[in-house]
Design a protein around this motif. Structure first.
Motif, mmCIF file in Angstrom:
data_model
loop_
_atom_site.group_PDB
_atom_site.id
_atom_site.type_symbol
_atom_site.label_atom_id
_atom_site.label_comp_id
_atom_site.label_asym_id
_atom_site.label_seq_id
_atom_site.Cartn_x
_atom_site.Cartn_y
_atom_site.Cartn_z
ATOM 1 N N ARG A 160 -0.525 5.098 -5.020
ATOM 2 C CA ARG A 160 -1.274 6.354 -4.978
ATOM 3 C C ARG A 160 -2.486 6.324 -4.053
ATOM 4 O O ARG A 160 -2.666 7.239 -3.248
ATOM 5 N N PRO A 161 -3.347 5.308 -4.156
ATOM 6 C CA PRO A 161 -4.522 5.331 -3.270
ATOM 7 C C PRO A 161 -4.134 5.386 -1.797
ATOM 8 O O PRO A 161 -4.724 6.097 -1.000
ATOM 9 N N LYS A 162 -3.101 4.627 -1.461
ATOM 10 C CA LYS A 162 -2.707 4.596 -0.061
ATOM 11 C C LYS A 162 -2.138 5.944 0.368
ATOM 12 O O LYS A 162 -2.397 6.410 1.482
ATOM 13 N N GLN B 102 -4.063 -6.776 7.394
ATOM 14 C CA GLN B 102 -2.796 -6.486 8.049
ATOM 15 C C GLN B 102 -3.021 -5.768 9.377
ATOM 16 O O GLN B 102 -2.341 -6.043 10.360
ATOM 17 N N TRP B 103 -3.956 -4.863 9.395
ATOM 18 C CA TRP B 103 -4.133 -4.029 10.574
ATOM 19 C C TRP B 103 -4.992 -4.703 11.638
ATOM 20 O O TRP B 103 -4.896 -4.404 12.802
ATOM 21 N N ALA C 84 -2.967 8.754 -0.898
ATOM 22 C CA ALA C 84 -4.119 9.653 -0.795
ATOM 23 C C ALA C 84 -4.818 9.450 0.535
ATOM 24 O O ALA C 84 -5.190 10.404 1.216
ATOM 25 N N PHE C 85 -4.952 8.182 0.924
ATOM 26 C CA PHE C 85 -5.604 7.900 2.205
ATOM 27 C C PHE C 85 -4.789 8.473 3.347
ATOM 28 O O PHE C 85 -5.329 9.094 4.269
ATOM 29 N N SER D 58 2.979 0.929 8.063
ATOM 30 C CA SER D 58 1.556 0.647 8.045
ATOM 31 C C SER D 58 1.112 0.086 9.398
ATOM 32 O O SER D 58 0.092 0.487 9.959
ATOM 33 N N ASN D 59 1.951 -0.833 9.952
ATOM 34 C CA ASN D 59 1.628 -1.368 11.279
ATOM 35 C C ASN D 59 1.656 -0.276 12.325
ATOM 36 O O ASN D 59 0.804 -0.223 13.215
ATOM 37 N N GLN E 26 5.458 -1.811 5.194
ATOM 38 C CA GLN E 26 4.648 -2.599 6.126
ATOM 39 C C GLN E 26 4.872 -2.163 7.556
ATOM 40 O O GLN E 26 3.927 -2.085 8.348
ATOM 41 N N PRO F 155 -2.805 5.337 15.716
ATOM 42 C CA PRO F 155 -3.453 6.054 14.588
ATOM 43 C C PRO F 155 -3.380 7.572 14.676
ATOM 44 O O PRO F 155 -3.430 8.239 13.667
ATOM 45 N N HIS F 156 -3.237 8.120 15.877
ATOM 46 C CA HIS F 156 -3.229 9.581 15.967
ATOM 47 C C HIS F 156 -1.846 10.185 15.856
ATOM 48 O O HIS F 156 -1.684 11.388 15.974
ATOM 49 N N HIS G 206 -8.002 8.898 -4.065
ATOM 50 C CA HIS G 206 -7.233 8.999 -5.293
ATOM 51 C C HIS G 206 -8.113 8.732 -6.512
ATOM 52 O O HIS G 206 -7.964 9.371 -7.552
ATOM 53 N N LEU H 239 1.072 2.776 11.927
ATOM 54 C CA LEU H 239 -0.126 3.606 11.759
ATOM 55 C C LEU H 239 -1.317 2.956 12.451
ATOM 56 O O LEU H 239 -2.121 3.607 13.119
ATOM 57 N N ALA H 240 -1.419 1.642 12.305
ATOM 58 C CA ALA H 240 -2.539 0.945 12.918
ATOM 59 C C ALA H 240 -2.421 0.961 14.435
ATOM 60 O O ALA H 240 -3.431 1.068 15.140
ATOM 61 N N LEU H 241 -1.176 0.868 14.934
ATOM 62 C CA LEU H 241 -0.990 0.848 16.389
ATOM 63 C C LEU H 241 -1.225 2.213 17.004
ATOM 64 O O LEU H 241 -1.800 2.329 18.085
ATOM 65 N N LEU I 193 -5.964 11.169 6.000
ATOM 66 C CA LEU I 193 -5.921 10.884 7.440
ATOM 67 C C LEU I 193 -5.174 11.989 8.173
ATOM 68 O O LEU I 193 -5.661 12.533 9.173
ATOM 69 N N ALA J 110 -2.754 10.958 3.280
ATOM 70 C CA ALA J 110 -2.867 12.418 3.285
ATOM 71 C C ALA J 110 -4.194 12.851 3.874
ATOM 72 O O ALA J 110 -4.265 13.784 4.684
#
Lengths: 661, 802
Positions: A354-356, B224-225, A358-359, A328-329, A325, A335-336, B118, A331-333, A363, A361
């Motif tokens: 996995r999906p996250k 969350q974001w 993949a996302f 993740s935060n 988390q 993003p680059h 994915h 990343l949101a703050l 990004l 990667a």
């Protein structure tokens, strides 16, 4: 820890000066770091007024001339040349930049003179006094320009080194290519410092940067203790150079060392940040560290660097969900920002999101696919998909981009293990360890690989290294224990495994006391595998009571709650053996915690334990228990045949007894 | 850009999955499979019935050329959007579950189930599970599970590994595995963009789908974001395409698609000599702009396109660019082909000297490289070029020692047979036939050559050669004066073979047909025939020039007949400037002869005489077509007649007649006989003239050249009238009346024929003759009638020409 308005203004000014000074010397990363920190400082409401008072004649302290008149005069005189050199540096023409102030002939002369100096070891003073006439004196230039020139020299050497290096892990990639400019820069600085000292015995004013440079060179020459001295001098003179702090961090390999040098540090906020960062890098955890990080975050609430530290702290204390988390935060703050996203990908890998992953990667590769971090993230994703060849390909790419990319070396090692290429795996791990000796995963990987090769004695050494780096990680001790067991050193093995059990419960307590509030379901109870192992070793040592106790403990793990009482009783036996300062790790707490959790259910380990117990009961002629245990085994559907045979035997014996009775 | 995979292909994979899962209802199976195969494997199962749209109904909505490009259009539209899928799948109900669900909904469900990168990966990973198990797998299965039948994760059809669908699935799976990560991510982005247009529809069906539902990671992380940060990350990951639909950054097109389209274009360009329709070209260029790599073939396409558009400089630029990128092709030097193309282009743009030099260089390069294909082609080309431009080649022949035409042809034929170059062989045979015809040699030899070539064409199924074959046939029939056979050959070609041959042939056949119709006086029909040509094909500079020439010729013919000399002059001034090699020599000669006619009608006999002499000299020098020489001789004789000295044309006429007879140039023969009869008339040998004419007339009517027939009739009338004058009016009154009546009948026929070709002057002449004849016969009323008609006609023509 809030700051007063005045402090805040001072801090801001200091950081601004730091950014300007570092940029002037082309220390881009340090400048970036300071600027990021500056940006993370919250706006003060009254600050704008101060800035708007005199837009015409206000000069920011960052642009004041040098307070030392001599230096100021020098700087003013060579401003043109300095600007030229700086432009060259910015255009990545490093040799040309260096040549603006330090002509090649001078440096060559320095080398040859020094060579003759070495052949005639007649005392330093003599050498200098005699050589003053025949060798050229050092050029009269300002420290700033000197730093820029020498730094350019080093960078040019690094660049050439990268160019000369062979393909990653190729046949000629022996890691022996060196930076050829180090020697000349080191000679130069050596002499420069020596000359200054001989002037009047005392060090005249300097600004810390040349000390930093010399420290850096010495680090590269593996002259660690002297390097540390210079770096310490540097941070005393100019504490705002983050690069310097990082060099110190890299020199410290144990927490004890950190604690030893801590008193000699300047007492300011940078030192505080350094301490926290170093501790995180040394895999420390605990409330103090968490508290100091959150103090820092109060001052710089949005600092990406500190947020990363916090996330890593959670990661190292195995609180993966919170760490996820945090990242993740982050990343949101920002993003680059790609820095340290490789750690994030490790967390996602372990959590199997996995999906996250993949996302992430996707990004990263959209932002910049030629950054080592991006490649590592992509590599991790492929590794998760069991596409190990592709993963290796991406880790190699990361390494081609940056040979010192630690995580890539380690992860590549993991992939080679998956590919059953143990030689390559060992080499990768070895490289990782050579880059950073604190990487416990690489040590552990080395141990694992040797274990695969059945070289247990060898593996043990590496496991011990890993365990030394992370004394509170049960996995390390478990590995040590298993290794010892295979070598037939059961006593030591039992010790190590018990320590593993203890370590797990220790994490339990720290994680919960950290107050993250996230759900914690890992390591909640003792690992039945470990318990079984311990029991088996006791069995081999013919200590049946101990073995029985552990077997029962193991079976009890099936349903944590019901076994609470049992566990508490046996917890003592663990406590008896623990041989390290347990500190906050109280067994009672661990026991309670376990009681609150679900059991593991039937596993292979518990079934084996149950079988052993049943056979033990047979031997002890406790047929009723044996019958019960065997019936349970039948119900669980594990090794039914053997269990049924046991039941028959037990019943027969019971009938016999009844008949006899 | 990936090599094969595109969002559209993901769509096809999903469709195949639906099919394999049994979700496609029975009535939809054929259309769905056909849709997939036609786009994935480039084979259309339901080939449309071979009914050419030409020209039975002039109102057909699709001209033949539209069909040729339809495939590329639909390929591009599939690449660009899902609409084509909707068009195919929309009408069918899904085979299962909820009523009212269409196949299209099932399909969308499949697509929208891919909601992360994915998931895309998993989509491809799952593909092999649709395949039937291999023998090895079955063996292993038996070893593990005994005889229980293997279980498949999906109910329904198991695709065999070797089947086209199975192969496609395996290939797609492998391709995806081989993609680099960023390419896979690009594919994913392109796919999101490709799918996005259906979002509104899908949301209506599934209201829980939100703004960000194209990526479930974003949806999951949004709480969350926070909205703004999520948007920022989404834009970072997906680029601007999310908010700006016009923003083109990701290209959904694969190298494979581009190459397929290019090959298709080149094939069309080669086979039909067409240009790419502008709309299609624009779409294609838009695709190419998005793709990273431009195959060198593209430069060839643009080269061909500019060439056909007649843009000389750009053509050379493109040609050089193409060959610079393609110096090596399949590991063989490619230089000679560059030279050859260059030579052809040069000659096409009228730079004949350069073209010859270039082609000679080609020959020597091809010799060096031992490239027989190229060498033979170059020699063949040189031969044909020499036929068209004898002057240029003559210099060459002298210097290079190339032997005579016949020998070259024989050599080519032998070579072609040796190396199995059927096209060359057939064209050499046809060339020999044509050569024989033009030099007036044996008709049967020519026919033999034609039959041999025809046999090769039929045996080797060389449809494109049909154009040349039939054009030689039309020439033959024309020369034999069998106009209906010639018309038939043209019609056969246009109806049956036009769609397989290059556009040039089609244009020439149409032009020829128009010429024949014009000769019969059916001007409107001739124009209509010309109008039926596909407009897109007329975007070729050469073709449109040629087409305009055909139109001009028909128009000029009519204007001349109408005696509208100003308009005719205007047209002539344009037609005479036409490049001589746009048309065949016959067409050029036609224009020249009409020029002569115009001059004569104007009364400028000197100029006409000079021109005839010049043309004759040229023909003699070039050893040109014998038919043209005969026609010139006839023209010359006619000129003498016009200036009132018909006797001077006697030798000319006799020579023409004998030449035409020897070469079996029957229409010319009849014309020559007419000229001869005219001279006989002038020499008052009326009986002989009449005898000749009566013998010739029926044959002449066969040749469909109405004007010649009319002229012959008018001559016959003259002959009869002359004969009537010869007999004594008193003694042989009956015979005189008989002759006069015959003359009257002949005049009537002549008048009727002249009326068909709308020749005003001749009509007037006939009417005047009729009036005179009537008066001579004493029928004043009818004489007056004819006179009145004469006046009315004159007035009408004046009014028309105003």
């Amino acid at each position: 820890m809030g700051l007063s308005a005045k402090d805040s203004v001072h801090l801001k000014e200091a950081l601004q000066i730091a950014v300007v000074k570092c940029s002037e010397r082309c220390l881009y990363q340090s400048a970036k770091w300071a600027a990021e920190l500056l940006d993370a400082l919250p706006e003060q409401p009254d600050e704008k007024l101060g800035a708007s008072t005199g837009p015409g004649n206000y000069v920011h302290p960052a642009f004041y001339p040098n307070p030392d008149p001599e230096e100021a005069a020098l700087e003013a005189r060579e401003l043109n040349r300095y600007l030229l050199a700086k432009s060259f540096f910015d255009c990545k023409e490093f040799d040309r930049c260096a040549a603006v102030f330090l002509p090649e002939s001078l440096l060559a002369g320095l080398l040859s003179a020094k060579a003759s100096d070495i052949t005639s070891p007649r005392g330093k003073g003599k050498a200098i006094s005699t050589s003053a006439s025949d060798q050229q004196s050092l050029p009269e230039i300002s420290q700033k320009s000197l730093f820029l020139a020498l730094y350019a020299k080093i960078i040019s050497g690094e660049k050439r080194k990268d160019e000369d290096s062979e393909m990653i892990m190729g046949p000629h990639d022996l890691g022996t290519v060196t930076n050829k400019q180090l020697l000349v820069v080191s000679r130069f600085l050596d002499r420069w410092f020596a000359e200054r000292k001989t002037d009047d015995g005392e060090q005249p004013t300097s600004y810390g940067f040349l000390e930093y440079l010399y420290g850096m060179v010495l680090v590269k020459e593996k002259n660690d203790s002297v390097a540390l001295d210079y770096l310490m001098q540097s941070v005393h003179l100019f504490p705002w150079n983050w690069g310097c702090w990082l060099e110190i961090t890299n020199l410290i390999s144990r927490i004890e060392q950190l604690n030893k040098i801590a008193p000699h540090m300047p007492q300011n906020i940078m030192s505080f940040i350094f301490h926290a960062n170093t501790a995180v890098n040394l895999y420390q955890q605990g409330q103090d560290l968490a508290a100091s990080l959150s103090d820092l975050l109060d001052i710089f609430p949005t600092s990406s660097f500190l947020l990363t530290c916090k996330a890593l702290l959670n990661y190292h204390s195995k609180d993966l969900l919170t760490a996820e988390q945090d990242f993740s935060n982050l990343l949101a703050l920002h993003p680059h920002r790609l820095d340290s996203l490789d750690h994030y990908s490790n967390i996602l890998y372990v959590l199997n999101l996995r999906p996250k992953l993949a996302f992430l990667a996707h990004l990263c590769s959209s932002i910049d696919k030629f950054r080592p971090e991006s490649c590592v993230v992509v590599g991790n994703y492929y590794s998760l998909l069991s596409l190990h060849e592709k993963a290796v390909q991406y880790f190699r790419r990361a390494l081609t981009l940056d040979r010192t990319c630690l995580s890539a070396w380690t992860l590549m090692g993991h992939e080679y293990v998956e590919l059953k290429n143990t030689h390559a795996a060992i080499e990768s791990y070895r490289r990782a360890v050579d880059v950073n000796r604190r990487d416990y995963r690489a040590w552990y990987g080395l141990g694992q690989t040797y274990e695969v090769l059945e070289m247990h004695a060898y593996a043990l050494w590496y496991y011990k290294k890993a365990a030394g780096l992370r004394p509170w990680d049960g996995k390390m001790w478990q590995a040590v224990g298993s290794c010892l067991q295979k070598m037939g050193r059961d006593r030591d093995g039992i010790k190590a495994l018990k320590r593993a059990l203890l370590a797990d419960s220790y994490y339990e307590s720290t994680a919960s006391s950290f107050g993250s509030g996230g759900p914690i379901d890992r390591t909640a109870q003792m690992d039945p595998e470990v318990l079984l192992q311990i029991a088996n070793m006791y069995d081999r040592l013919d200590e049946e009571d101990e073995a029985k106790a552990y077997m029962e403990l193991c079976v009890a793990q099936e349903d944590g709650g019901a076994a609470g009482a049992d566990t508490a009783g046996l917890g003592d036996s663990v406590a008896i053996h623990h041989d390290s300062p347990g500190g906050p790790a109280s067994d009672g707490e661990g026991g309670e915690k376990e009681g609150g959790h679900e059991g593991t259910g039937v596993t292979v380990a518990t079934s084996k334990a149950r079988m052993w117990l049943a056979k033990f009961a047979m031997r002890a002629e406790d047929y009723a228990t044996a019958n019960r245990l065997a019936t349970e085994l039948c119900q669980d559907g594990v090794e039914v045949e053997e269990a049924k045979a046991l039941i028959r035997e037990a019943r027969a014996m019971m009938e016999n007894l009844d008949g006899l009775g | 850009m990936s090599r094969i995979l595109t969002p559209a292909r993901i769509g096809f994979l999903a469709l195949i999955q639906l099919y394999a899962e049994g979700a496609v209802p029975n009535d939809a199976i054929v259309p769905v499979i056909n849709f997939v195969t036609s786009h994935v494997f480039d084979c259309d199962l339901t080939t449309p019935a071979t009914t050419s749209t030409y020209p039975a109904t002039a109102t057909t909505s699709t001209p033949p050329a539209a069909g040729t490009w339809a495939k590329a259009e639909s390929a591009i539209s599939v690449i660009l959007s899902l609409r084509e899928f909707e068009r195919v799948l929309g009408p069918f109900a899904a085979a299962d579950r909820l009523p009212g669900r269409r196949l299209w909904d099932r399909f969308l469900e499949k697509l929208w189930a891919i909601d992360t990168l994915h998931a895309l990966q998993e989509f491809f990973d799952r593909l092999p599970s649709y395949l039937a198990k291999t023998r090895e797998e079955l063996r292993r299965h038996r070893a593990e599970h005994g005889d229980a039948p293997p279980r498949y994760p999906h109910p329904g059809i198991q695709l065999s590994r070797a089947s086209p669908f199975g192969g496609f699935l395996r290939n797609a799976n492998l391709e995806f595995l081989r993609l680099r990560f960023d390419t896979a991510a690009d594919l994913w982005k392109a796919f999101v963009k490709y799918r996005q247009p259906t979002a509104d529809y899908w949301r209506r069906r599934n209201p829980h789908y939100g703004r960000l539902s194209f990526d479930s990671v974003l949806v999951a992380a949004e709480p969350q974001w926070g909205g703004d940060n999520t948007d920022a990350l989404a834009v970072l990951a997906y680029g601007h395409m999310l908010y700006d639909t016009d923003y083109d950054d990701a290209s959904p097109v694969s190298t494979h698609d581009i190459e397929a389209l290019l090959e298709f274009q080149v094939e069309k360009l080669h086979r039909f000599g067409n240009r790419v329709p502008s709309e299609l070209g624009e779409q294609f260029n838009a695709l190419l702009k998005q793709s990273h790599a431009i195959p060198s073939l593209f430069h060839y396409v643009s080269f061909s396109d500019t060439w056909r558009a007649g843009d000389y400089f750009t053509t050379f630029d493109n040609l050089h660019r193409y060959f610079d990128y393609t110096m090596q092709y399949q590991n063989k030097p490619f230089h000679q082909y560059a030279l050859m193309n260059m030579a052809i282009v040069q000659s096409d743009f009228g730079c004949h000297r350069e073209a010859i030099a270039m082609m000679l260089a080609t020959v020597s390069t091809a010799r060096e490289a031992r490239d027989t294909t190229c060498l033979n082609f170059a020699l063949n080309w040189l031969f044909h070029f020499g036929r068209a431009h004898p002057k240029l080649v003559r210099e060459l022949e002298r210097s290079s020692g190339l032997s005579s035409e016949k020998e070259i042809l024989a050599f080519l034929r032998a070579k072609a047979r040796e190396t199995g170059m059927w096209v060359l062989w057939s064209s050499a045979l046809l060339g020999e036939a044509r050569l024989g015809l033009s030099s007036g040699e044996s008709i049967s030899a020519a026919l033999e050559n034609m039959v041999r070539s025809s046999q090769i064409i039929v045996e080797r199924n060389m449809k494109p050669m049909m154009g040349t074959q039939l054009s030689v046939a039309t020439t033959l029939w024309d020369r034999l004066g069998l106009a209906y056979m010639s018309t038939l050959a043209c019609e056969v070609f246009l109806r049956c073979h036009a769609k397989n041959s290059i556009f040039d042939d089609e244009l020439k056949a149409t032009g020829h047909l128009a010429g024949l119709l014009a000769a019969q006086g059916k001007y409107e029909q001739a124009f209509a025939t010309l109008e039926q040509i596909d407009k897109n094909s007329l975007r070729l500079a050469k073709a449109s020039e040629c087409w305009h020439l055909f139109r001009g010729i028909v128009k000029l013919r009519r204007d001349l007949h109408h005696n509208n000399l100003d308009a005719a002059d205007h047209l002539l001034s344009q037609l005479l400037q036409a490049e001589p090699d746009t048309l065949e020599p016959e067409g050029v000669f036609l224009i020249d002869s009409m020029h002569i006619e115009a001059l004569m009608r104007r009364g400028d006999f000197d100029a006409a005489f000079a021109k005839i002499d010049r043309l004759l000299a040229e023909l003699r020098e070039d050893d040109g077509d014998i038919a043209l020489r005969v026609r010139l001789l006839i023209h010359k004789a006619h000129l003498f007649d016009c200036v009132g000295r018909p006797e001077k044309g006697f030798t000319l006429s006799v020579r023409a007649a004998s030449l035409a007879w020897r070469a079996r140039l029957l229409p010319q023969l009849w014309h020559a006989i007419g000229a001869l009869a005219n001279i006989l008339n002038a020499l008052a040998e009326f009986a002989a003239a009449a005898q000749l004419l009566v013998a010739v007339l029926p044959r002449c009517l066969e040749s469909d050249d109405v004007f010649v027939a009319a002229t012959l009739y008018s001559l016959l009338a003259d002959a009869w009238t002359g004969q009537a004058g010869e007999v004594d009016a008193k003694t042989q009154k009956q015979k005189r009346t008989e002759c006069m009546t015959k003359a009257h009948e002949a005049l009537d026929s002549a008048l009727a024929y002249f009326a068909t070709v709308e020749d005003v002057e001749k009509q007037c002449e006939m009417l005047a003759k009729q009036a005179t004849l009537m008066r001579a016969m004493g029928d004043h009323v009818r004489s007056e009638e004819y006179a009145a008609k004469y006046l009315a006609l004159k007035k009408e023509s004046m009014a028309r020409n105003e």
